[in-house]
Design a protein around this motif. Structure first.
Motif, PDB file in Angstrom:
ATOM      1  N   ALA A 249     -40.546  80.719 -26.496  1.00  0.00           N
ATOM      2  CA  ALA A 249     -39.710  80.264 -25.380  1.00  0.00           C
ATOM      3  C   ALA A 249     -40.566  79.849 -24.189  1.00  0.00           C
ATOM      4  O   ALA A 249     -40.291  78.833 -23.534  1.00  0.00           O
ATOM      5  N   TRP A 250     -41.613  80.639 -23.895  1.00  0.00           N
ATOM      6  CA  TRP A 250     -42.465  80.318 -22.746  1.00  0.00           C
ATOM      7  C   TRP A 250     -43.162  78.980 -22.934  1.00  0.00           C
ATOM      8  O   TRP A 250     -43.186  78.144 -22.017  1.00  0.00           O
ATOM      9  N   LEU A 251     -43.717  78.768 -24.100  1.00  0.00           N
ATOM     10  CA  LEU A 251     -44.457  77.538 -24.358  1.00  0.00           C
ATOM     11  C   LEU A 251     -43.531  76.357 -24.625  1.00  0.00           C
ATOM     12  O   LEU A 251     -43.984  75.215 -24.694  1.00  0.00           O
TER      13      LEU A 251
ATOM     14  N   GLU B 178     -41.084  85.781 -14.154  1.00  0.00           N
ATOM     15  CA  GLU B 178     -41.465  86.234 -15.494  1.00  0.00           C
ATOM     16  C   GLU B 178     -40.588  87.391 -15.968  1.00  0.00           C
ATOM     17  O   GLU B 178     -40.232  87.466 -17.158  1.00  0.00           O
ATOM     18  N   ALA B 179     -40.240  88.304 -15.063  1.00  0.00           N
ATOM     19  CA  ALA B 179     -39.381  89.420 -15.455  1.00  0.00           C
ATOM     20  C   ALA B 179     -38.005  88.926 -15.901  1.00  0.00           C
ATOM     21  O   ALA B 179     -37.453  89.381 -16.915  1.00  0.00           O
ATOM     22  N   GLU B 180     -37.441  88.002 -15.152  1.00  0.00           N
ATOM     23  CA  GLU B 180     -36.138  87.456 -15.529  1.00  0.00           C
ATOM     24  C   GLU B 180     -36.227  86.644 -16.822  1.00  0.00           C
ATOM     25  O   GLU B 180     -35.306  86.669 -17.647  1.00  0.00           O
ATOM     26  N   PHE B 181     -37.336  85.959 -17.006  1.00  0.00           N
ATOM     27  CA  PHE B 181     -37.539  85.206 -18.249  1.00  0.00           C
ATOM     28  C   PHE B 181     -37.539  86.168 -19.443  1.00  0.00           C
ATOM     29  O   PHE B 181     -36.902  85.911 -20.465  1.00  0.00           O
ATOM     30  N   CYS B 182     -38.249  87.293 -19.301  1.00  0.00           N
ATOM     31  CA  CYS B 182     -38.268  88.296 -20.366  1.00  0.00           C
ATOM     32  C   CYS B 182     -36.864  88.830 -20.648  1.00  0.00           C
ATOM     33  O   CYS B 182     -36.475  89.011 -21.800  1.00  0.00           O
ATOM     34  N   ARG B 183     -36.120  89.092 -19.580  1.00  0.00           N
ATOM     35  CA  ARG B 183     -34.767  89.639 -19.759  1.00  0.00           C
ATOM     36  C   ARG B 183     -33.896  88.689 -20.572  1.00  0.00           C
ATOM     37  O   ARG B 183     -33.131  89.119 -21.450  1.00  0.00           O
ATOM     38  N   ARG B 184     -34.014  87.381 -20.308  1.00  0.00           N
ATOM     39  CA  ARG B 184     -33.211  86.411 -21.059  1.00  0.00           C
ATOM     40  C   ARG B 184     -33.615  86.390 -22.528  1.00  0.00           C
ATOM     41  O   ARG B 184     -32.757  86.285 -23.417  1.00  0.00           O
ATOM     42  N   VAL B 185     -34.911  86.508 -22.803  1.00  0.00           N
ATOM     43  CA  VAL B 185     -35.354  86.563 -24.205  1.00  0.00           C
ATOM     44  C   VAL B 185     -34.811  87.813 -24.875  1.00  0.00           C
ATOM     45  O   VAL B 185     -34.308  87.768 -26.008  1.00  0.00           O
TER      46      VAL B 185
END
Length: 414
Positions: A398-400, A307-314
């Motif tokens: 992006a998550w959904l 989740e942290a890496e996902f946030c960073r990409r956003v």
């Protein structure tokens, strides 16, 4: 910077809401006016709400273009409460409540999530459900814990939950997020040493608790230097020592209080155990009695890796790779940690600048004091509202819009 144009167009209106909240701060579990404002706006925008979790919490329920039929969901959280302190600013939106102030930017956190909510109400570019969590009582009340106890995740099942805090001192336009512990646990201790009081000229007739207390305080430092691994972070701060009423009287008791901060439960367990052993052992060695109390408040805030890496990409998609920076862990505490014990997710920082934004207020109203968290000169930077709102929207979409791996790491003790 890639901001969502409709959010940018509504920024002035959301700014007015933020300043309205700032002018009327409310302490933990007393956020009635703020919750009413949030609920009214969500209802006005056609977003169903649920009220009352954690006393004054509000949850907005935004279903996507599929009506939420996919069953997938994400949670976005903002805190609403203020601090029990007096504001020194005198600008037009300064606190109207003596002894209460939004000195941590929770008014801005609420505003950024409202900006996202308004956009969601008009542009449901996702399949699934977005839960907008407006939480009370972060400042010491454990509002996140109370919302969870009262069924937050049972009533609103979600795959992951995300939080955000403004961070003074970083240049506006930057975000910070990292994997693992990013904020510390917050804990308090109270040690009461009971000896035998008497005349200060006849110390041999009593048991003096003061030197015993001094020995205990010195002993605590060996926990950090000789028991804990040097690479593990931990802080023991003795902040209060109370004993005696007269210079010629040995007191009956001595009371020691303070705080402990750690990034992991293992280090916390070690420190609590050794503090108890040292306190009781030293007291017994001098013939005194010891009552040891240790209160665990907020656990460490631990971001899950995926989740942290996902946030960073956003973030990088909004402000560029160079402005999505690693998050330096802080010994401050945050009750979003309770949510991250239950659900995967990440807690990030959004840069609040150096305080120069206060110079743009019509008529001034602030002095040269620092614009740092928990400072009477602080004010949230309204330039963050469209940026934070954009982040929330793009994160949820992006998550959904993707399927996270089922075998990704889940929450657990760090």
């Amino acid at each position: 910077m890639n901001l969502i144009e409709p959010i940018l167009a509504q920024a002035a209106a959301i700014t007015q809401l933020r300043r309205e909240i700032h002018a009327h701060p409310e302490l933990c579990f007393e956020e009635v006016r703020t919750a009413n404002l949030v609920a009214a706006k969500l209802t006005e925008w056609g977003i169903p709400i649920h009220r009352g979790l954690g006393t004054t919490g509000v949850v907005g329920i935004v279903q996507g273009r599929d009506g939420g039929k996919s069953g997938r969901a994400i949670g976005l959280r903002a805190d609403m409460d203020a601090l029990p302190m007096t504001e020194f600013n005198t600008f037009a939106h300064a606190s109207t409540q003596p002894g209460k102030m939004h000195a941590c930017g929770h008014d801005g956190h609420t505003a950024m999530l409202l900006a996202a909510a308004l956009h969601f109400s008009e542009h449901r570019n996702f399949d699934g459900t977005v839960y907008l969590i407006f939480q009370p009582a972060e400042e010491g009340g454990g509002g996140a814990r109370e919302m969870i106890k009262e069924g937050l995740f049972e009533q609103f099942p979600m795959e992951a939950v995300f939080g955000m805090h403004n961070w003074p001192g970083m240049d506006v336009g930057k975000f910070a997020v990292s994997t693992g512990p990013v904020m510390a646990s917050s804990n308090e201790f109270k040690i009461t040493i009971t000896g035998k009081g008497g005349h200060a000229a006849l110390p041999h007739n009593g048991i003096d608790p003061v030197p015993i207390g001094c020995q205990i305080v010195q002993g605590f430092q060996t926990i950090l230097t000789r028991n804990k691994k040097p690479v593990d972070a931990g802080v023991i701060s003795v902040t209060m020592i109370h004993a005696g009423e007269a210079t010629n009287v040995i007191p009956d008791s001595c009371e020691i209080q303070g705080t402990v901060r750690t990034f992991t439960f293992e280090v916390l367990d070690l420190i609590e155990r050794r503090m108890k052993e040292i306190s009781e052992g030293v007291s017994a060695a001098f013939g005194a009695e010891c009552a040891f109390e240790f209160l665990r408040n907020y656990p460490p805030t631990i971001n899950t890796p995926y989740e942290a890496e996902f946030c960073r990409r956003v973030m990088a998609g909004i402000v560029g790779e160079a402005n999505a920076v690693p998050q330096e862990p802080t010994m401050g505490a945050e009750d979003f940690s309770y949510m991250l014990l239950e659900k995967p997710g990440a807690y990030c920082f959004i840069a609040n600048g150096d305080g120069a934004h206060r110079g743009s207020y019509e008529g001034g109203g602030h002095d040269a004091g620092p614009c740092t968290l928990h400072n009477p000169h602080y004010d949230f930077n309204d330039d963050l509202i469209p940026l934070g709102g954009t982040y929330w929207v793009q994160l949820a979409e992006a998550w959904l819009g993707h399927q996270p791996p089922a075998d990704r790491p889940m929450p657990g003790k760090a």
